[in-house]
Scaffold this active site. Structure first.
Site, short mmCIF file in Angstrom:
data_model
loop_
_atom_site.label_atom_id
_atom_site.label_comp_id
_atom_site.label_asym_id
_atom_site.label_seq_id
_atom_site.Cartn_x
_atom_site.Cartn_y
_atom_site.Cartn_z
N LYS A 81 0.84 -1.20 0.00
CA LYS A 81 0.00 0.00 0.00
C LYS A 81 0.88 1.25 0.00
O LYS A 81 0.61 2.22 -0.72
CB LYS A 81 -0.94 -0.01 1.22
CG LYS A 81 -2.06 -1.03 1.05
CD LYS A 81 -2.83 -1.33 2.34
CE LYS A 81 -3.80 -2.48 2.09
NZ LYS A 81 -4.47 -2.98 3.29
N GLN A 104 -4.50 -1.69 9.45
CA GLN A 104 -4.39 -3.02 8.85
C GLN A 104 -4.99 -4.07 9.79
O GLN A 104 -4.62 -4.15 10.95
CB GLN A 104 -2.91 -3.34 8.55
CG GLN A 104 -2.68 -4.63 7.80
CD GLN A 104 -3.28 -4.63 6.40
OE1 GLN A 104 -3.20 -3.65 5.67
NE2 GLN A 104 -3.92 -5.73 6.03
N ASP A 122 -11.16 2.79 3.94
CA ASP A 122 -11.45 1.35 3.85
C ASP A 122 -12.97 1.12 3.77
O ASP A 122 -13.41 0.02 3.43
CB ASP A 122 -10.90 0.63 5.09
CG ASP A 122 -9.78 -0.34 4.75
OD1 ASP A 122 -9.63 -0.66 3.56
OD2 ASP A 122 -9.08 -0.77 5.68
#
Ligand code: NAP
Length: 278
Positions: free
Chosen positions: A48, A92, A115
Site C-alpha cells: 500500500k 491493517q 477502507d
C-alpha cells in the site's frame, strides 16, 4: 474463456489517479497503521505504501508494537483524524486479540475512512447512498464494469459473508440490481446454488474449494481468496477446472488483489476532494 487481467485494470486506474494527482496543489495523504509484525500484514502495508508513492501521494506508514494498549491506538487515530496532511486512515486488520477492532474502526473519522468499514459508511452502502465503499468489493465492481458485465437481473452468488468482503460485496451487487444469494459455512447444497449463478464471487479463505463442476457454463467467476499453498498463492476456486467452463475468471494472484490497492488509492483521492470542498 477469458482470464481477467486485474493487474492491468489496476495499472490503468493508478495511471489515471497519478495524472489527476499531478495537477493538485497538495499531495493526497494516506496513513496506514500496522500493529505488530505479522508477515502477511507487513507485506500488505508495504504494498500500500509503495502504491501511494507510485501515484504521488503523501504516505505515512505507522508501525506500533503488538502490545500497544487500546487507548494508545485510539489516541494515534485521533491524532490522524486531526492531521491536515492526512486524507485517509487505514488500520491493517486483523488486530491482535486484546484490541477491540470495532471500537478502533468506529474511532476513524467517517470522512477519512477510506477502507469504508465505519458503520456510517456501511450504513450508506446499505441504503444505496454510498460514500466510501469497501475497497475489495468496489474493486470487484470495477472489474465487472471493465469487462462489460451488465448485472441487472443477473443471478449472483457470493460465497463468504465477512464484514470486509462478502457482505458489502452482496450489497454492491444488489445495488446494481442483481438478484443475490449470500452463502456462508452453514449453507446447504452450495454446488446447486452455484450452478444457478451467472456471476460468482468467492471470499472464504479455503484453497481451491469451489469445483469446476459447480460452475454454470459461461459464468463469470471472481475469486477473492488468497491462500498460501505449496510455496505459492492460490484462490478459493479450483482455477484449472473452473477456467474450462467460465466465460470470465480472475486468476490468483493478479486478479482481485491489485484492484483492492488501486481502489484504496481511488478512495483516498475522493477523501482529498471531499475535505477540500467543505
Ligand atoms: P473471513 O473473515 O474468514 O470470512 C470467511 C467467510 O467465508 C465467512 O463468512 C465464512 O462463513 C465463509 N466460509 C468459510 N468456509 C466456508 C465454506 N466451506 N463454505 C461456505 N462459506 C464458507 O474471510 P475474509 O476476510 O472475507 O477473506 C476471505 C478470503 O479472501 C481470504 O482468503 C482472504 O485472504 C481473501 N482476501 C483477499 C483480498 C484481496 O484483496 N484479494 C481482500 C480481503 C480478503 P461463516 O460466516 O459461517 O463463518
Amino acid at each position: 474463456m477469458n482470464i481477467i487481467n486485474g493487474k492491468k485494470i489496476a495499472q490503468d486506474l493508478k495511471a489515471d489517479i497519478a495524472n489527476r494527482v499531478a495537477k493538485l496543489d497538495r499531495k493526497p495523504g494516506l496513513a496506514v497503521i500496522l500493529v505488530g509484525d505479522d508477515p502477511a500484514s507487513s507485506v500488505y502495508v508495504r504494498n500500500k505504501d509503495n502504491a501511494c508513492k507510485e501515484v504521488g501521494f503523501y504516505s505515512e506508514k505507522i508501525n506500533k508494537p503488538a502490545n500497544i494498549t487500546q487507548n494508545e491506538l485510539l489516541a494515534e487515530i485521533k491524532r490522524l483524524n486531526n492531521d491536515d496532511k492526512i486524507d485517509g486512515i487505514l488500520v491493517q486488520l486483523p488486530l491482535p486479540k486484546h484490541l477491540d477492532t470495532n471500537q478502533v474502526i468506529e474511532t476513524i473519522s467517517p470522512k477519512k475512512d477510506v477502507d469504508g468499514f465505519h458503520s456510517e459508511n456501511i450504513g450508506k452502502l446499505m441504503q444505496n447512498k454510498p460514500h466510501f465503499r469497501p475497497c475489495t468489493p468496489k474493486g470487484v465492481m470495477t472489474i465487472l464494469a471493465t469487462i462489460g458485465i451488465n448485472l441487472v437481473g443477473k443471478n449472483c452468488v457470493v460465497v463468504g459473508a465477512s464484514n470486509i468482503v462478502g457482505r458489502p460485496m452482496a450489497i454492491e451487487l444488489l445495488n446494481a440490481q442483481a438478484t443475490v444469494t449470500i452463502c456462508n459455512s452453514k449453507t446447504q447444497n452450495l454446488a446447486t446454488k452455484l450452478q444457478q449463478a451467472d456471476v460468482i464471487v468467492v471470499a472464504i479463505g479455503v484453497a481451491k474449494m469451489i469445483q469446476g463442476t459447480w460452475i454454470k457454463k459461461g459464468a463469470v467467476v471472481i475469486d477473492v481468496g488468497m491462500n498460501p499453498l505449496d510455496n505459492a498463492l492460490v484462490g478459493d476456486v479450483d482455477f484449472d477446472a473452473a477456467k474450462k467452463v467460465a466465460k470470465w475468471i480472475t486468476p490468483v494472484p493478479g486478479g482481485v488483489g491489485p484492484m483492492t490497492i488501486a481502489t484504496l488509492l481511488e478512495n483516498t483521492l475522493m477523501a482529498y476532494h471531499l475535505r477540500k470542498e467543505k
